[in-house]
Write a protein that holds these residues in place. Sequence first.
Motif, PDB file in Angstrom:
ATOM      1  N   ALA A   1       6.059  -0.306 -10.434  1.00 44.32           N
ATOM      2  CA  ALA A   1       5.256  -0.589  -9.313  1.00 44.32           C
ATOM      3  C   ALA A   1       4.961  -2.069  -9.323  1.00 44.32           C
ATOM      4  CB  ALA A   1       3.904   0.181  -9.467  1.00 44.32           C
TER       5      ALA A   1
ATOM      6  N   ASP B   1       0.642   1.514  -5.258  1.00 38.83           N
ATOM      7  CA  ASP B   1      -0.219   0.564  -4.318  1.00 38.83           C
ATOM      8  C   ASP B   1      -1.189  -0.203  -5.678  1.00 38.83           C
ATOM      9  OD1 ASP B   1      -3.236   1.490  -4.470  1.00 38.83           O
ATOM     10  OD2 ASP B   1      -1.544   3.297  -4.128  1.00 38.83           O
TER      11      ASP B   1
ATOM     12  N   ALA C   1       0.742  -1.107  -0.207  1.00 40.71           N
ATOM     13  CA  ALA C   1      -0.114  -0.023  -0.081  1.00 40.71           C
ATOM     14  C   ALA C   1       0.873   1.218   0.002  1.00 40.71           C
ATOM     15  CB  ALA C   1      -0.907   0.033   1.158  1.00 40.71           C
ATOM     16  N   ALA C   2       2.341   1.003   0.471  1.00 39.25           N
ATOM     17  CA  ALA C   2       2.893   2.287   0.425  1.00 39.25           C
ATOM     18  C   ALA C   2       3.898   2.509  -0.592  1.00 39.25           C
ATOM     19  CB  ALA C   2       3.701   2.263   1.840  1.00 39.25           C
TER      20      ALA C   2
ATOM     21  N   SER D   1      -3.595   1.641  -7.517  1.00 37.09           N
ATOM     22  CA  SER D   1      -3.077   2.534  -8.514  1.00 37.09           C
ATOM     23  C   SER D   1      -2.575   1.880  -9.651  1.00 37.09           C
ATOM     24  CB  SER D   1      -1.816   3.301  -7.843  1.00 37.09           C
ATOM     25  OG  SER D   1      -2.464   4.108  -6.665  1.00 37.09           O
TER      26      SER D   1
ATOM     27  N   ALA E   1       1.827  11.183  -6.117  1.00 35.89           N
ATOM     28  CA  ALA E   1       1.921  10.711  -4.923  1.00 35.89           C
ATOM     29  C   ALA E   1       1.594  11.889  -3.680  1.00 35.89           C
ATOM     30  CB  ALA E   1       2.972   9.885  -4.713  1.00 35.89           C
ATOM     31  N   ASP E   2       2.091  13.161  -4.300  1.00 37.49           N
ATOM     32  CA  ASP E   2       1.991  14.386  -3.328  1.00 37.49           C
ATOM     33  C   ASP E   2       0.876  15.104  -3.641  1.00 37.49           C
ATOM     34  OD1 ASP E   2       2.748  15.574  -5.820  1.00 37.49           O
ATOM     35  OD2 ASP E   2       4.462  16.369  -5.340  1.00 37.49           O
ATOM     36  N   ASN E   3       0.006  14.530  -4.384  1.00 36.74           N
ATOM     37  CA  ASN E   3      -1.459  15.329  -4.607  1.00 36.74           C
ATOM     38  C   ASN E   3      -1.412  16.353  -5.798  1.00 36.74           C
ATOM     39  OD1 ASN E   3      -3.093  13.479  -3.064  1.00 36.74           O
ATOM     40  ND2 ASN E   3      -2.641  14.642  -1.355  1.00 36.74           N
TER      41      ASN E   3
ATOM     42  N   THR F   1       5.654   3.607  -3.746  1.00 38.79           N
ATOM     43  CA  THR F   1       5.805   4.869  -4.618  1.00 38.79           C
ATOM     44  C   THR F   1       7.000   4.508  -5.672  1.00 38.79           C
ATOM     45  OG1 THR F   1       6.934   6.100  -3.251  1.00 38.79           O
ATOM     46  CG2 THR F   1       4.805   6.497  -3.246  1.00 38.79           C
TER      47      THR F   1
ATOM     48  N   GLU G   1       6.603  11.383  -8.727  1.00 40.14           N
ATOM     49  CA  GLU G   1       6.432  10.245  -8.062  1.00 40.14           C
ATOM     50  C   GLU G   1       4.933   9.854  -7.976  1.00 40.14           C
ATOM     51  OE1 GLU G   1       7.259   8.940  -3.387  1.00 40.14           O
ATOM     52  OE2 GLU G   1       7.422  10.949  -3.753  1.00 40.14           O
ATOM     53  N   PHE G   2       4.727   8.712  -8.491  1.00 41.00           N
ATOM     54  CA  PHE G   2       3.511   7.987  -8.591  1.00 41.00           C
ATOM     55  C   PHE G   2       3.208   7.302  -7.504  1.00 41.00           C
ATOM     56  CE2 PHE G   2       4.749   9.114 -12.900  1.00 41.00           C
ATOM     57  CZ  PHE G   2       3.424   9.391 -13.485  1.00 41.00           C
ATOM     58  N   ASP G   3       1.984   7.013  -6.866  1.00 40.48           N
ATOM     59  CA  ASP G   3       1.495   5.931  -6.000  1.00 40.48           C
ATOM     60  C   ASP G   3       1.765   4.578  -6.714  1.00 40.48           C
ATOM     61  OD1 ASP G   3       0.647   7.491  -3.655  1.00 40.48           O
ATOM     62  OD2 ASP G   3      -1.128   8.279  -4.779  1.00 40.48           O
TER      63      ASP G   3
END
Length: 190
Positions: free
Chosen positions: A180, A136, A122-123, A139, A161-163, A125, A132-134
């Motif tokens: 990922a 998980d 889940a963490a 995603s 990832a940082d919105n 990136t 930086e992409f999520d």
Amino acid sequence: MTLCKIESFIKFDDDNQPVLDDDGIPALLPKPATKSVQDLERVIALGKPHQVIGQFAELVALDEQWRFAVDYVEYLKAVKAADSFGVEPPNEPIQPPTKTIQEVLEPYIRAQFKRLRAKLVAAITVVVDDMEFDGDEESQTRMARACQFMSDTDEIDWILADNTAVKVTKATLMQAGRLAGLRQAELWVK
């Protein structure tokens, strides 16, 4: 009467002799601080630190031996009563082996590993083109779905990832999804 099975739970007098009740049955010490299997499962489910879980496992093993000591004293009382009535005594209870912390935790280790792995996945990136992409599982699914319907020249709005909102290409999303997925595969086999 064999008391060595429950020796650590018996009261002893100043001469190191077992304290006996009026019927000659050994008196037990007060119940030690122990934990139940349900208590252990609760701290595992709450994700408590390994040290706490280990302490609970040790107390579960102690509880199992304490319960045997109580059962053994009851057995001794039943044998005494059977003798006085001239009837067949009950079967002696079987002492469970004293378990190590590892042995107590064995049934839970795989489940605990899976919970930890799920947290790590889940963490995830990944960084592609300084973004930086999520990474998980959800995603990764979103990336794959977006790529499936994009042409090679399309761009799509994406939240990093940082919105931060950015426009990304299919190639960028494919690379992020691939990285990922590789990171997840590394975690999956550890």
